[in-house]
Write a protein that holds these residues in place. Structure first.
Motif, PDB file in Angstrom:
ATOM      1  N   ILE A 104       0.855  -1.186   0.000  1.00 37.80           N
ATOM      2  CA  ILE A 104       0.000   0.000   0.000  1.00 37.80           C
ATOM      3  C   ILE A 104       0.894   1.242   0.000  1.00 37.80           C
ATOM      4  O   ILE A 104       2.055   1.183   0.409  1.00 37.80           O
ATOM      5  N   PHE A 105       0.344   2.351  -0.461  1.00 36.09           N
ATOM      6  CA  PHE A 105       1.065   3.631  -0.443  1.00 36.09           C
ATOM      7  C   PHE A 105       0.269   4.587   0.423  1.00 36.09           C
ATOM      8  O   PHE A 105      -0.885   4.903   0.143  1.00 36.09           O
ATOM      9  N   ARG A 106       0.908   5.049   1.518  1.00 33.35           N
ATOM     10  CA  ARG A 106       0.215   5.888   2.499  1.00 33.35           C
ATOM     11  C   ARG A 106       1.220   6.869   3.104  1.00 33.35           C
ATOM     12  O   ARG A 106       2.362   6.513   3.381  1.00 33.35           O
ATOM     13  N   ASN A 107       0.774   8.113   3.278  1.00 41.96           N
ATOM     14  CA  ASN A 107       1.620   9.146   3.885  1.00 41.96           C
ATOM     15  C   ASN A 107       2.964   9.298   3.172  1.00 41.96           C
ATOM     16  O   ASN A 107       4.003   9.524   3.791  1.00 41.96           O
ATOM     17  N   GLY A 108       2.914   9.136   1.847  1.00 45.82           N
ATOM     18  CA  GLY A 108       4.110   9.359   1.050  1.00 45.82           C
ATOM     19  C   GLY A 108       5.116   8.230   1.054  1.00 45.82           C
ATOM     20  O   GLY A 108       6.215   8.381   0.518  1.00 45.82           O
ATOM     21  N   LYS A 109       4.760   7.080   1.640  1.00 47.64           N
ATOM     22  CA  LYS A 109       5.693   5.950   1.687  1.00 47.64           C
ATOM     23  C   LYS A 109       4.983   4.640   1.359  1.00 47.64           C
ATOM     24  O   LYS A 109       3.777   4.496   1.577  1.00 47.64           O
ATOM     25  N   TRP A 110       5.760   3.682   0.866  1.00 44.80           N
ATOM     26  CA  TRP A 110       5.250   2.338   0.629  1.00 44.80           C
ATOM     27  C   TRP A 110       5.243   1.572   1.946  1.00 44.80           C
ATOM     28  O   TRP A 110       6.188   1.639   2.733  1.00 44.80           O
ATOM     29  N   ASP A 111       4.166   0.839   2.172  1.00 45.71           N
ATOM     30  CA  ASP A 111       3.955   0.176   3.451  1.00 45.71           C
ATOM     31  C   ASP A 111       3.243  -1.139   3.199  1.00 45.71           C
ATOM     32  O   ASP A 111       2.841  -1.448   2.064  1.00 45.71           O
ATOM     33  N   LEU A 112       3.053  -1.910   4.250  1.00 45.33           N
ATOM     34  CA  LEU A 112       2.257  -3.130   4.202  1.00 45.33           C
ATOM     35  C   LEU A 112       0.977  -2.914   4.998  1.00 45.33           C
ATOM     36  O   LEU A 112       0.964  -2.160   5.962  1.00 45.33           O
ATOM     37  N   PRO A 113      -0.122  -3.566   4.587  1.00 46.50           N
ATOM     38  CA  PRO A 113      -1.391  -3.367   5.300  1.00 46.50           C
ATOM     39  C   PRO A 113      -1.336  -3.890   6.724  1.00 46.50           C
ATOM     40  O   PRO A 113      -0.853  -4.992   6.988  1.00 46.50           O
ATOM     41  N   LYS A 114      -1.855  -3.076   7.642  1.00 46.36           N
ATOM     42  CA  LYS A 114      -1.871  -3.437   9.063  1.00 46.36           C
ATOM     43  C   LYS A 114      -2.849  -2.517   9.776  1.00 46.36           C
ATOM     44  O   LYS A 114      -3.249  -1.484   9.245  1.00 46.36           O
ATOM     45  N   GLY A 115      -3.235  -2.886  10.987  1.00 50.43           N
ATOM     46  CA  GLY A 115      -4.112  -2.023  11.763  1.00 50.43           C
ATOM     47  C   GLY A 115      -4.345  -2.569  13.152  1.00 50.43           C
ATOM     48  O   GLY A 115      -3.934  -3.684  13.489  1.00 50.43           O
ATOM     49  N   SER A 155      12.906  -4.238  -3.749  1.00 48.02           N
ATOM     50  CA  SER A 155      14.004  -3.436  -3.203  1.00 48.02           C
ATOM     51  C   SER A 155      13.898  -1.981  -3.627  1.00 48.02           C
ATOM     52  O   SER A 155      14.277  -1.079  -2.874  1.00 48.02           O
ATOM     53  N   THR A 156      13.357  -1.732  -4.826  1.00 49.53           N
ATOM     54  CA  THR A 156      13.176  -0.354  -5.289  1.00 49.53           C
ATOM     55  C   THR A 156      12.142   0.365  -4.436  1.00 49.53           C
ATOM     56  O   THR A 156      12.351   1.518  -4.016  1.00 49.53           O
ATOM     57  N   LEU A 157      11.028  -0.304  -4.137  1.00 47.15           N
ATOM     58  CA  LEU A 157       9.992   0.308  -3.306  1.00 47.15           C
ATOM     59  C   LEU A 157      10.494   0.564  -1.894  1.00 47.15           C
ATOM     60  O   LEU A 157      10.147   1.573  -1.282  1.00 47.15           O
ATOM     61  N   LEU A 158      11.331  -0.338  -1.395  1.00 44.96           N
ATOM     62  CA  LEU A 158      11.797  -0.208  -0.019  1.00 44.96           C
ATOM     63  C   LEU A 158      12.695   1.008   0.185  1.00 44.96           C
ATOM     64  O   LEU A 158      12.906   1.434   1.325  1.00 44.96           O
ATOM     65  N   GLN A 159      13.192   1.567  -0.899  1.00 45.12           N
ATOM     66  CA  GLN A 159      13.979   2.794  -0.766  1.00 45.12           C
ATOM     67  C   GLN A 159      13.111   3.942  -0.254  1.00 45.12           C
ATOM     68  O   GLN A 159      13.621   4.923   0.286  1.00 45.12           O
ATOM     69  N   ASN A 160      11.796   3.818  -0.432  1.00 40.47           N
ATOM     70  CA  ASN A 160      10.859   4.816   0.077  1.00 40.47           C
ATOM     71  C   ASN A 160       9.841   4.128   0.981  1.00 40.47           C
ATOM     72  O   ASN A 160       8.650   4.106   0.706  1.00 40.47           O
TER      73      ASN A 160
END
Length: 211
Positions: free
Chosen positions: A86-97, A179-184
Motif C-alpha cells: 500500500i502507499f500511504r503518507n508518502g511511503k510504501w507500506d504493508l497493510p496493518k491495523g 528493493s526499489t519500493l523499499l527505498q521509500n
C-alpha cells in the motif's frame, strides 16, 4: 536485543554493554522515556541504547513506561509470486491495523489486510516477527507493537485503497522490484523483508544502516 524505531531512527533495548562511539547509553530503569522520545522527534538524539542486565525483563520494563497499541498486519503473496503493498503518507507500506475487542491477532491481521486493500481469500502460512515503533497521538507518545504474518492468496479481483485510512494506492509488486519500493519505505518494513528474504525466495537490497 529489541529494535524500536522512533521517527525511523533506532532505539535499542539491550542487556549487553558494547563499545559504540556513535550511540548513547541510558539505564532502562531510570530513564525519562518521554523526554528521550521527544529528543528523537526534535532531532537532538538519533540513536541510543537502553540498558538493563536482565534480557528477559527488557521489554516488560520498557512497556511499563509507555502506552501500548497492538496491531496485526500481513506480508501477502499471490499465486504469481507478487507482494501486496500500500502507499500511504508518502511511503510504501504493508497493510496493518489495530486489534478490535475479542479478536485474535490472526483475525486482526486478515481483517485489516482485506479492509485496507480489498484482497480476499487470505490464508496465514507463517507467523513473522513483531516490529516496534513509537508514534504520537493526542499529545502522547505510544508504542505500537505490530504482529506480522506471512499470507497467501489466490485472489485475482480488483484491489481498492481504503481512503479513510489515508491509503492512496494498493498494488501487487514483483519480487524483483521490492528493493526499489523499499527505498521509500519505513525501517520496520525494511527490517521485516531483510529478515525474511529466504522465505520469500528473493534478494532484498536495502541501504546500509542499522536494522
Amino acid at each position: 536485543m529489541y529494535k524500536v524505531f522512533i521517527n525511523d531512527k533506532p532505539l535499542f533495548l539491550t542487556s549487553e554493554l558494547q563499545k559504540e562511539a556513535d550511540f548513547k547509553y541510558f539505564l532502562l530503569n531510570t530513564i525519562d522515556l518521554q523526554k528521550l522520545i521527544a529528543q528523537y522527534f526534535d532531532g537532538s538524539v538519533n540513536n541510543a541504547f537502553l540498558y538493563h542486565p536482565n534480557k528477559n525483563q527488557l521489554l516488560k520494563i520498557f512497556k511499563d513506561k509507555i502506552t501500548i497499541n497492538k496491531a496485526g498486519g500481513g506480508l501477502v503473496e499471490n499465486e504469481n509470486g507478487e507482494i501486496l503493498f500500500i502507499f500511504r503518507n508518502g511511503k510504501w507500506d504493508l497493510p496493518k491495523g489495530g486489534t478490535e475487542k475479542n479478536e485474535t491477532m490472526e483475525e486482526t491481521a486478515m481483517r485489516e489486510v482485506e479492509e485496507e486493500t480489498g484482497c480476499k481469500n487470505l490464508k496465514i502460512t507463517n507467523k513473522l516477527q513483531k516490529t516496534y515503533h513509537i508514534f504520537k497521538r493526542n499529545g502522547e507518545y505510544r508504542l505500537k507493537i505490530t504482529n506480522w504474518y506471512a499470507m497467501q492468496t489466490n485472489f485475482t479481483g480488483d484491489l481498492f485503497a481504503q481512503a479513510e485510512e489515508g491509503i492512496e494506492k494498493v498494488v501487487w509488486v514483483n519480487k524483483n522490484d521490492v528493493s526499489t519500493l523499499l527505498q521509500n519505505s519505513y525501517m520496520n518494513i525494511k527490517l521485516l523483508f531483510n529478515e525474511n528474504c529466504k522465505q520469500l525466495n528473493t534478494t532484498v537490497k536495502t541501504e546500509k544502516g542499522v536494522y
